[in-house]
Enzyme design. Sequence first.
Site, PDB file in Angstrom:
ATOM      1  N   ASP B 243      31.298   5.500  53.308  1.00 42.35           N
ATOM      2  CA  ASP B 243      31.143   5.683  51.873  1.00 42.35           C
ATOM      3  C   ASP B 243      30.165   6.823  51.594  1.00 42.35           C
ATOM      4  OD1 ASP B 243      30.459   3.360  49.131  1.00 42.35           O
ATOM      5  OD2 ASP B 243      32.051   4.835  49.437  1.00 42.35           O
ATOM      6  N   ASP B 306      33.543  -1.731  46.073  1.00 43.89           N
ATOM      7  CA  ASP B 306      32.141  -2.123  46.183  1.00 43.89           C
ATOM      8  C   ASP B 306      31.948  -3.599  45.893  1.00 43.89           C
ATOM      9  OD1 ASP B 306      31.634   0.990  44.585  1.00 43.89           O
ATOM     10  OD2 ASP B 306      31.454   0.545  46.722  1.00 43.89           O
TER      11      ASP B 306
END
Lengths: 101, 385
Positions: B243, B306
Site C-alpha cells: 500500500d 482498508d
Amino acid sequence: MDPADDDTISGEKALSITKKMFIGGFLFLPWLWLCNFLFYREYLSNKPQYPPQIRRFAFFSLVGFCIEAVVFVVWYVLYMVNRKSWGASGDAISLLIPQGE
Amino acid sequence: MKKPFFSKWFVAALFEMAGVRIPLGPGITDEIRPAREERVTLLEGEQLDESNATREEEDEDMDYHAETVLTILKPVALTMIFVVWAVKTIAGGTTDNVQATIAFSEKSDDGGGAVLWKSIANAAIVLAAIFLTTVIFVILYKYRCLKIIYGWLMTSSTVLLGLFGAGLFYALLEAWNVAMDDITFVFLMWNFAIVGVVAIFWHAPTRINQGYLILISGLLAIFFTKLPEWTTLAILVIIALWDLFAVLAPCGPLKMLVETAQQRQEPIPALLYNASVFVMMANPNEEPEEPEPNPKRKGVKLGLGDFIFYSVLIGRAALFDMITVFTSFIGVITGLFLTLLLLAILRKALPALPISIALGITFYLVTSYVLFPFTITLGSQGIFV
C-alpha cells in the site's frame, strides 16, 4: 453513480429510479421494494414538485413488501413447525437440520 | 449436513478477493469540492484578500476535518464489531477444523522457522495476485474501459455477497442450531445479494448503502480470519508495505490511478466509503434569515480495502482473546487518526494501511505475549490489577 449526490437528482431521474426499483421487486425481491420505499422517504418526500407517480410507486412498493413479508413469515413458520411431520419430503427441502433430530 | 466451505473454495476466493481488493480504493483521499474561492465566508464589511482567504479556509478545514474523523470512525468501528461478533459466534462451529490454505498450510508441529517461511510464502502469493490485478485494473482505467471495470466490480460484489454471505449465514445457522429449508435460504440470499449490488452501485437509502459497504468488508475480513495466524499477520504486513509503495512511490499503480482520475476530474472507479459532512457556513454577524442555499459537502473517502484489512487484524485478535481485540483496536484507530492528520496536512491521497497495521500488529503481539500472560498470572494468584 455517486450516492452522495442523490439529494440533487432531477424529477425525471427520480421517477425512472422509483419505477425501475418497483418493477425489479417483482423478481421475488420484497427487500428491494422496501428499499424503494425508504429511498422515496429519504430523498423524495419533501419535494412536492416531482411527478406524482413517484408517490404511487412508493406506496405500492410498500404494499407489495408487506404482503410478501407476511407470505414469507407464514411459510417459514409452517416449515419450522411441521418439518418433522412431513417426513421424507420435509427432509428433502431441508438445508439444515438441528442437531439431535 | 456439514459442508467444508473453505478448503477447496479458497483458491478461487483468492482471486476473487484480489479482484475486489484493488478496486477497493487507494487508501484515503480527500475530496475537495467545490473550488476554494467559493468557500470563503466573509464577515460583514470585510474585503476578500490574501489574509482572510487563508484564515477562512483554515478555520473551515479544521472544523470539517474534525467532523470527518468521527464520520469515518463510525463505519470502521461497526465493521470491526461485526467481524468480532461473527468470528466469535461461528468459532465453535464444525467448519472450524478446516483451515483455509493458500499454498502452504501451517501444521501444528511446525517449528518457528517453518512457520516463518510458510507464512511469508503465502503472503507473497497473495501479494502477487494483488499486484497483477492492480496493474490490470490501472491499465483498464487508463484506456477508459470503464464498462469492463464496472462489470468486474459488480460481478465481484455479487459473488462476494452471495457466496460469502451464504457461507456466513450457513455457519451462523449451524452455530444457533436453527432449522432452515432450501427455499427460505435461497430466497433470503437472493434478496440480500441483489439488493446489495443495487445499493452499492446504483441508488438506495444512505443507511442501506453504508450498511452494505460495511457488510461486504466484514464478509471478506471474516473469510480471511480462516487463515492460520502467522500467515494472516504476514499478509497484513506485506499488504501494508505494498500500500505504501503503490500509493506514494512515483511508479506506484495506485498513485497513477488517483492522478489520472484527478486529471480527468472523475471520481475514482472503486469501492469507496464516502464519509461526508455538510459544512454549514455559520456567520455570527448576520441574522440567520434564510437556510443555507447550497450546503457544501466535503468528505473523506476511505477505500474498502482498508476497512477489510483493519477488520482482519481485529478478527484475528478476537480469535485469541478479547483483550487483544481492545488493544489492537486502539492501535488501529490511533493509526487511522494519525493518517487523517497527515491527510489534513499533506492534502493528497495517502495509504491508510501502514501506520494502523504497524501499530495494530505491535499492540497485538505485545498483548498476546506479555499482557495476556501477565493478567492471567495475576488473576490465578488472586492479585487483581
